[in-house]
Design a protein around this motif. Structure first.
Motif, PDB file in Angstrom:
ATOM      1  N   ALA A   1      71.545 -28.835   4.555  1.00  0.00           N
ATOM      2  CA  ALA A   1      70.248 -28.960   4.172  1.00  0.00           C
ATOM      3  C   ALA A   1      69.481 -29.862   5.305  1.00  0.00           C
ATOM      4  O   ALA A   1      70.299 -30.578   6.175  1.00  0.00           O
ATOM      5  CB  ALA A   1      69.765 -29.415   3.029  1.00  0.00           C
ATOM      6  N   GLY A   2      68.449 -29.663   5.492  1.00  0.00           N
ATOM      7  CA  GLY A   2      67.561 -30.513   6.398  1.00  0.00           C
ATOM      8  C   GLY A   2      67.506 -29.902   7.986  1.00  0.00           C
ATOM      9  O   GLY A   2      67.593 -28.615   8.198  1.00  0.00           O
ATOM     10  N   PRO A   3      67.516 -30.841   8.746  1.00  0.00           N
ATOM     11  CA  PRO A   3      67.519 -30.218  10.267  1.00  0.00           C
ATOM     12  C   PRO A   3      68.635 -29.596  10.810  1.00  0.00           C
ATOM     13  O   PRO A   3      68.527 -28.869  11.934  1.00  0.00           O
ATOM     14  CB  PRO A   3      67.117 -31.549  11.060  1.00  0.00           C
ATOM     15  CG  PRO A   3      67.959 -32.664  10.138  1.00  0.00           C
ATOM     16  CD  PRO A   3      67.642 -32.407   8.711  1.00  0.00           C
ATOM     17  N   TYR A   4      69.677 -29.633  10.131  1.00  0.00           N
ATOM     18  CA  TYR A   4      71.093 -28.837  10.673  1.00  0.00           C
ATOM     19  C   TYR A   4      70.849 -27.402  10.583  1.00  0.00           C
ATOM     20  O   TYR A   4      71.704 -26.681  11.033  1.00  0.00           O
ATOM     21  CB  TYR A   4      72.253 -29.531   9.600  1.00  0.00           C
ATOM     22  CG  TYR A   4      72.338 -30.991  10.170  1.00  0.00           C
ATOM     23  CD1 TYR A   4      72.861 -31.262  11.523  1.00  0.00           C
ATOM     24  CD2 TYR A   4      72.268 -31.759   9.165  1.00  0.00           C
ATOM     25  CE1 TYR A   4      73.110 -32.576  11.670  1.00  0.00           C
ATOM     26  CE2 TYR A   4      72.411 -33.144   9.361  1.00  0.00           C
ATOM     27  CZ  TYR A   4      72.727 -33.591  10.797  1.00  0.00           C
ATOM     28  OH  TYR A   4      72.891 -34.704  11.148  1.00  0.00           O
ATOM     29  N   LEU A   5      69.899 -26.875   9.756  1.00  0.00           N
ATOM     30  CA  LEU A   5      69.985 -25.567   9.641  1.00  0.00           C
ATOM     31  C   LEU A   5      69.317 -24.698  10.873  1.00  0.00           C
ATOM     32  O   LEU A   5      69.403 -23.713  10.922  1.00  0.00           O
ATOM     33  CB  LEU A   5      69.052 -25.019   8.319  1.00  0.00           C
ATOM     34  CG  LEU A   5      69.430 -25.384   6.941  1.00  0.00           C
ATOM     35  CD1 LEU A   5      68.391 -25.246   5.754  1.00  0.00           C
ATOM     36  CD2 LEU A   5      70.627 -24.429   6.789  1.00  0.00           C
ATOM     37  N   ASP A   6      68.561 -25.733  11.466  1.00  0.00           N
ATOM     38  CA  ASP A   6      68.133 -25.072  12.900  1.00  0.00           C
ATOM     39  C   ASP A   6      68.749 -25.143  14.115  1.00  0.00           C
ATOM     40  O   ASP A   6      68.530 -24.857  15.074  1.00  0.00           O
ATOM     41  CB  ASP A   6      66.674 -25.871  13.278  1.00  0.00           C
ATOM     42  CG  ASP A   6      65.507 -25.491  12.100  1.00  0.00           C
ATOM     43  OD1 ASP A   6      65.604 -24.663  11.499  1.00  0.00           O
ATOM     44  OD2 ASP A   6      64.768 -26.482  11.842  1.00  0.00           O
ATOM     45  N   GLU A   7      69.942 -25.816  13.835  1.00  0.00           N
ATOM     46  CA  GLU A   7      70.908 -25.642  15.222  1.00  0.00           C
ATOM     47  C   GLU A   7      71.465 -24.299  15.626  1.00  0.00           C
ATOM     48  O   GLU A   7      71.361 -23.264  14.751  1.00  0.00           O
ATOM     49  CB  GLU A   7      72.270 -26.677  14.435  1.00  0.00           C
ATOM     50  CG  GLU A   7      71.998 -27.994  14.238  1.00  0.00           C
ATOM     51  CD  GLU A   7      71.739 -28.693  15.340  1.00  0.00           C
ATOM     52  OE1 GLU A   7      72.573 -28.626  16.436  1.00  0.00           O
ATOM     53  OE2 GLU A   7      70.817 -29.539  15.399  1.00  0.00           O
ATOM     54  N   ALA A   8      71.949 -24.262  16.602  1.00  0.00           N
ATOM     55  CA  ALA A   8      72.254 -22.938  17.301  1.00  0.00           C
ATOM     56  C   ALA A   8      73.569 -23.194  18.014  1.00  0.00           C
ATOM     57  O   ALA A   8      73.888 -24.256  18.738  1.00  0.00           O
ATOM     58  CB  ALA A   8      71.251 -22.391  18.191  1.00  0.00           C
ATOM     59  N   ALA A   9      74.295 -22.327  18.605  1.00  0.00           N
ATOM     60  CA  ALA A   9      75.786 -22.459  19.388  1.00  0.00           C
ATOM     61  C   ALA A   9      75.655 -21.039  20.090  1.00  0.00           C
ATOM     62  O   ALA A   9      75.209 -20.167  19.644  1.00  0.00           O
ATOM     63  CB  ALA A   9      76.717 -22.876  18.397  1.00  0.00           C
ATOM     64  N   THR A  10      76.499 -21.097  20.868  1.00  0.00           N
ATOM     65  CA  THR A  10      77.052 -19.884  21.614  1.00  0.00           C
ATOM     66  C   THR A  10      78.116 -19.427  21.105  1.00  0.00           C
ATOM     67  O   THR A  10      79.240 -20.045  20.800  1.00  0.00           O
ATOM     68  CB  THR A  10      77.453 -20.390  23.256  1.00  0.00           C
ATOM     69  OG1 THR A  10      76.050 -21.023  23.789  1.00  0.00           O
ATOM     70  CG2 THR A  10      77.593 -19.062  23.823  1.00  0.00           C
ATOM     71  N   CYS A  11      78.007 -17.910  20.932  1.00  0.00           N
ATOM     72  CA  CYS A  11      79.403 -17.137  20.523  1.00  0.00           C
ATOM     73  C   CYS A  11      80.453 -17.148  21.258  1.00  0.00           C
ATOM     74  O   CYS A  11      80.169 -16.898  22.433  1.00  0.00           O
ATOM     75  CB  CYS A  11      78.859 -15.814  19.930  1.00  0.00           C
ATOM     76  SG  CYS A  11      80.412 -14.661  19.291  1.00  0.00           S
ATOM     77  N   PRO A  12      81.640 -17.683  20.959  1.00  0.00           N
ATOM     78  CA  PRO A  12      82.758 -17.687  21.781  1.00  0.00           C
ATOM     79  C   PRO A  12      83.220 -16.248  22.278  1.00  0.00           C
ATOM     80  O   PRO A  12      83.975 -16.198  23.226  1.00  0.00           O
ATOM     81  CB  PRO A  12      83.930 -18.382  21.029  1.00  0.00           C
ATOM     82  CG  PRO A  12      83.522 -18.293  19.737  1.00  0.00           C
ATOM     83  CD  PRO A  12      82.078 -18.312  19.458  1.00  0.00           C
ATOM     84  N   GLN A  13      83.046 -15.234  21.500  1.00  0.00           N
ATOM     85  CA  GLN A  13      83.446 -14.110  21.510  1.00  0.00           C
ATOM     86  C   GLN A  13      82.253 -12.875  22.502  1.00  0.00           C
ATOM     87  O   GLN A  13      82.905 -12.679  23.535  1.00  0.00           O
ATOM     88  CB  GLN A  13      83.652 -13.108  20.472  1.00  0.00           C
ATOM     89  CG  GLN A  13      84.317 -11.694  20.404  1.00  0.00           C
ATOM     90  CD  GLN A  13      84.803 -11.200  19.151  1.00  0.00           C
ATOM     91  OE1 GLN A  13      84.680 -11.876  18.241  1.00  0.00           O
ATOM     92  NE2 GLN A  13      85.284  -9.974  19.405  1.00  0.00           N
TER      93      GLN A  13
END
Length: 67
Positions: A16-28
């Motif tokens: 919950a909270g601000p962590y729902l807006d996190e993004a990352a790059t797909c390794p595949q």
């Protein structure tokens, strides 16, 4: 002929909270379009929209207060 494996289901806890807006790059597929599924321990689990891979972010989060 290549063997097709059944995808695994990760046991994730809600985030919950601000962590729902996190993004990352797909390794595949190197896509930046990802969504947070939840967390395992202190690591966020992401799911790629393109190739449907579930993965952890490679670099650590800035803060460890996910609980």
């Amino acid at each position: 002929m290549a063997r097709k494996y059944k995808p695994i289901q990760l046991d994730v806890k809600p985030v919950a909270g601000p962590y729902l807006d996190e993004a990352a790059t797909c390794p595949q597929c190197s896509s930046r379009i990802t969504q947070v599924l939840g967390r395992m321990g202190l690591r966020l689990v992401f799911r790629c929209d393109r190739c449907r891979v579930q993965f952890f972010r490679q670099r650590t989060a800035a803060s460890a207060s996910l609980v």
